[in-house]
Design an enzyme around this catalytic site. Sequence first.
Site, PDB file in Angstrom:
ATOM      1  N   THR A  21       0.827  -1.054  -0.038  1.00 37.90           N
ATOM      2  CA  THR A  21       0.089   0.002   0.093  1.00 37.90           C
ATOM      3  C   THR A  21       0.829   1.258  -0.071  1.00 37.90           C
ATOM      4  O   THR A  21       0.608   2.186  -0.774  1.00 37.90           O
ATOM      5  CB  THR A  21      -1.052   0.243   1.249  1.00 37.90           C
ATOM      6  OG1 THR A  21      -1.805  -1.129   1.091  1.00 37.90           O
ATOM      7  CG2 THR A  21      -1.958   1.287   1.187  1.00 37.90           C
TER       8      THR A  21
ATOM      9  N   GLN B 210      -6.253  -1.382  -3.259  1.00 38.31           N
ATOM     10  CA  GLN B 210      -5.456  -0.394  -2.284  1.00 38.31           C
ATOM     11  C   GLN B 210      -4.570   0.159  -3.405  1.00 38.31           C
ATOM     12  O   GLN B 210      -3.495  -0.285  -4.005  1.00 38.31           O
ATOM     13  CB  GLN B 210      -4.533  -1.061  -1.180  1.00 38.31           C
ATOM     14  CG  GLN B 210      -5.229  -1.698  -0.113  1.00 38.31           C
ATOM     15  CD  GLN B 210      -5.466  -2.992  -0.370  1.00 38.31           C
ATOM     16  OE1 GLN B 210      -5.571  -3.583  -1.228  1.00 38.31           O
ATOM     17  NE2 GLN B 210      -5.695  -3.755   0.934  1.00 38.31           N
TER      18      GLN B 210
ATOM     19  N   GLN C 254     -10.025   3.027  -3.534  1.00 34.88           N
ATOM     20  CA  GLN C 254      -9.853   2.475  -2.142  1.00 34.88           C
ATOM     21  C   GLN C 254      -8.371   2.995  -1.780  1.00 34.88           C
ATOM     22  O   GLN C 254      -7.554   3.057  -2.244  1.00 34.88           O
ATOM     23  CB  GLN C 254      -9.664   0.772  -2.018  1.00 34.88           C
ATOM     24  CG  GLN C 254      -9.404   0.128  -0.816  1.00 34.88           C
ATOM     25  CD  GLN C 254      -9.656  -1.047  -0.813  1.00 34.88           C
ATOM     26  OE1 GLN C 254     -10.149  -1.864  -1.604  1.00 34.88           O
ATOM     27  NE2 GLN C 254      -8.950  -1.812   0.108  1.00 34.88           N
ATOM     28  N   ASP C 255      -8.622   3.300  -0.423  1.00 37.53           N
ATOM     29  CA  ASP C 255      -7.324   4.050   0.384  1.00 37.53           C
ATOM     30  C   ASP C 255      -6.713   5.381  -0.393  1.00 37.53           C
ATOM     31  O   ASP C 255      -5.600   5.132  -0.696  1.00 37.53           O
ATOM     32  CB  ASP C 255      -6.228   2.862   0.258  1.00 37.53           C
ATOM     33  CG  ASP C 255      -6.661   1.805   1.136  1.00 37.53           C
ATOM     34  OD1 ASP C 255      -7.710   1.750   1.784  1.00 37.53           O
ATOM     35  OD2 ASP C 255      -5.837   0.808   1.474  1.00 37.53           O
TER      36      ASP C 255
ATOM     37  N   ARG D  86     -15.504   2.675   9.389  1.00 37.13           N
ATOM     38  CA  ARG D  86     -15.380   1.350  10.109  1.00 37.13           C
ATOM     39  C   ARG D  86     -13.936   1.118  10.707  1.00 37.13           C
ATOM     40  O   ARG D  86     -13.008   2.089  10.394  1.00 37.13           O
ATOM     41  CB  ARG D  86     -15.213  -0.108   9.012  1.00 37.13           C
ATOM     42  CG  ARG D  86     -14.467  -0.180   8.266  1.00 37.13           C
ATOM     43  CD  ARG D  86     -14.373  -1.652   7.233  1.00 37.13           C
ATOM     44  NE  ARG D  86     -13.399  -1.419   6.292  1.00 37.13           N
ATOM     45  CZ  ARG D  86     -13.315  -2.713   5.574  1.00 37.13           C
ATOM     46  NH1 ARG D  86     -13.736  -3.923   6.049  1.00 37.13           N
ATOM     47  NH2 ARG D  86     -12.432  -2.626   4.616  1.00 37.13           N
TER      48      ARG D  86
ATOM     49  N   TRP E 121     -10.442   0.284  11.803  1.00 37.43           N
ATOM     50  CA  TRP E 121      -9.303  -0.535  11.358  1.00 37.43           C
ATOM     51  C   TRP E 121      -8.473  -1.242  12.332  1.00 37.43           C
ATOM     52  O   TRP E 121      -8.157  -2.191  12.509  1.00 37.43           O
ATOM     53  CB  TRP E 121      -8.310   0.278  10.325  1.00 37.43           C
ATOM     54  CG  TRP E 121      -7.038  -0.296   9.849  1.00 37.43           C
ATOM     55  CD1 TRP E 121      -6.910  -1.608   9.606  1.00 37.43           C
ATOM     56  CD2 TRP E 121      -5.861   0.233   9.702  1.00 37.43           C
ATOM     57  NE1 TRP E 121      -5.456  -1.848   9.234  1.00 37.43           N
ATOM     58  CE2 TRP E 121      -4.947  -0.490   9.213  1.00 37.43           C
ATOM     59  CE3 TRP E 121      -5.471   1.576   9.524  1.00 37.43           C
ATOM     60  CZ2 TRP E 121      -3.579  -0.340   8.691  1.00 37.43           C
ATOM     61  CZ3 TRP E 121      -4.269   2.071   8.999  1.00 37.43           C
ATOM     62  CH2 TRP E 121      -3.378   0.911   8.658  1.00 37.43           C
TER      63      TRP E 121
END
Length: 566
Positions: free
Chosen positions: A329, A359, A381-382, A471, A473
Site C-alpha cells: 500500500t 489499495q 480504495q485507500d 469502520r 481498522w
Amino acid sequence: MGAAKIAVPIVSLLLVVGVVIGVIVVIKSNGEGAEEAKNLKTPSTKMVNSICGPTDFKEACTTTLETVAKNASSTPSDYIRAVVEAALKEVNNALLATNKVNVDKSKDEYDHVAVEDCKHLLDYAVDMLQGSIAAVKAADLAGLQEQQHELLSWMTAVYAFQTTCTDQIKSPEYKSAVESGMLNATQLTHNAVNIVAELTEMLKLFNVKLPTNKPVTLSQRRLLALKYGFPYWFGSGDRRLLAQQAAGQLVPNVVVAKDGSGKYKTINDAVKAYPPKFNGRFVIYVKAGVYDEQVIVDKKKPNIFIYGDGIAKTIVTGKKNFGIMNIGTMHTATFANEAPGFIARGMTFRNEAGPQGHQAVAFRSQGDKTAMFDCSFEGSQDTLYYQNLKQFYRNCRIYGTVDFIFGKGDCVIQDSQIIVRKPLPNQFNTVTADGREIKRGSNGLVLHHCSIVPDDYLWPVRFEIQTFLGRPWKAEALTVVMQSTLGDFIRPEGYKLWDGSTNHKTCLMYEHGNTGPGANTKGRNKEFSGFKVISAAEAAKYTAGQFLRAGEWLPQTGVPVQMGLY
C-alpha cells in the site's frame, strides 16, 4: 486495507530535536527550576506504582523504573527519560533482530520489500526516540508539561512504526520472526504512550507548582493566532508567503512546467534540487499540466511548500496498486511526503488504478505538521493515507470508495468536500478507517464542517450500494464527524464492523452537530459500544486547536484554520 498496509514514517533526529527545542517554553530563567527539581523527594515504591498505574505491561514498567526510583531526588524528567530510554534500547534490539531476517526477493518479492521496510521503520523509530530523549533533557519542569502533547504524538508514532511493520508482512514465518524480536520493544513503547499521556498527573505526584506569571504562554499565542484566522504553527513569514502566492506575487525557488517554460519538466527533478542544509521554506511552483510520475519527498527535505495553478489544472497522477500489481500500500502512493513541515496548495493528487486496483493511494504523508490547502485527492480504495503524526487538511476534495480516508496519524480535515464513488459490484463504501491502537494515544481522525456526497456515477444507484461513515481498522480507532452535512445515501447504522474483529466493541465513533438527511443518529449500529453523540464541550476536544494543538504549529505554514467549533 489489512495486510497490505505498509508505512515508513521518517523523521530525522536532527529535525526532531530542532522542533522540540523550538516549542519548549522556558518558564524559569534564574535557576529556580533546577533548584526545585533538586529538592524533590519521593517514596520510590509508591511513586513507581503510581506512574505504572496507567500502563498495560506493569512488570516491564516497574523493572524500567527500578534504578531511577532508588535515587530519592529523581525528578519527573528522570522518570520520563528512563521510560523513553528503555524503549530506545529495546527498539535498537528489535532492529538488530530484524536485520537478521532475510527474504529471498526472487521467491517472495512482496515480503522481501515488507521486511526491508520494517528495518527502515525501526530505524526511524530510533531517531524519534533519541530526539524525544534530547527534548526531555532540554526542558525544565514547566517546559516538560508544555510539550506533553508533542511527546505523546511522537511516542504514539513510534508504536505505530512497530505495529505497521508486522501488519504488512504476509508470510507467517517472517511475521513470527519479526514479532518475536520486537516483543519487548512494543510493550515498552506501549507503556511510554500511557505514561506520557498522564504526565500532568505525574507532575502532581511530585507536587510540582507551575508559576502563574508566565510572560507569554502558548495559550496566549494560540488566541492571537485564532484572532487573525491562522493557526499558530504558521509563523508570520509563512502567512506572508501564502498571501503572496494567492496574490500571484510569490517568487518560487524553482518552477516546474511540462512545456519547458520552467527550470524543470518533472516534479521529481524539482524535489531533487532541494539544496543540502537548506534553511527556511523551499518553494516549488508546478504549472498547469498532467504529471505522470511517482513523487517522494524524503526526510532530508523539510519545510517544502509546493503549489500549483489549482485543482484540475496541476495534476500529479499514477496507477500503482495492490490488487493488480501486488505492490504494498505505501508504495502505491502517487505522491508521498516523508518530511516535516510539508505544505501543498492548489494541486490534484490522483491514483487512476480504479476500484479493481483495490489499495491504491493518491497521497500519503507521515511528515509531522503536514498542511494541505485547496487540494484534491482522487482515487478509489485507500485514497488519502494520513500515515502518522500531525496533519491538517482544509478546503480540499477527497474522492474514493472503500476506506478511502485512513491512517494512524493525528488528522483533522476541515471545510472539505468528501465525494463517494461507485465501487466494484458487491462492494460497499466506507469513508473512513482509523488505525488508533492505544486508547491514550494522540491519534485519530476528525472530519469537521465537511460535506459527504455521492459523485455523479454513484448518484443514480446510491441507495442500492451501502455507504457507511466508516469502520474501525484497529481496536481503539477514534473517528469524529462533527458539524458536517451528511447526504441521504449514508446508511442509518452509520458504521460497519471490521470483518473478523471485535474492534466495534472498543473503538470510539463520535458525532456532533451534523446536518442533512444522513445525520439522523437514531438508527446507528448498536453493536458499536463506543458510539456517542457528543456535546459541544466534548466536541471542542476534537477541534484543530485542541486535538492537533494546531496553535503551536499551523501559523508557520500560512494555511487558515478554524481552531474551535463553528
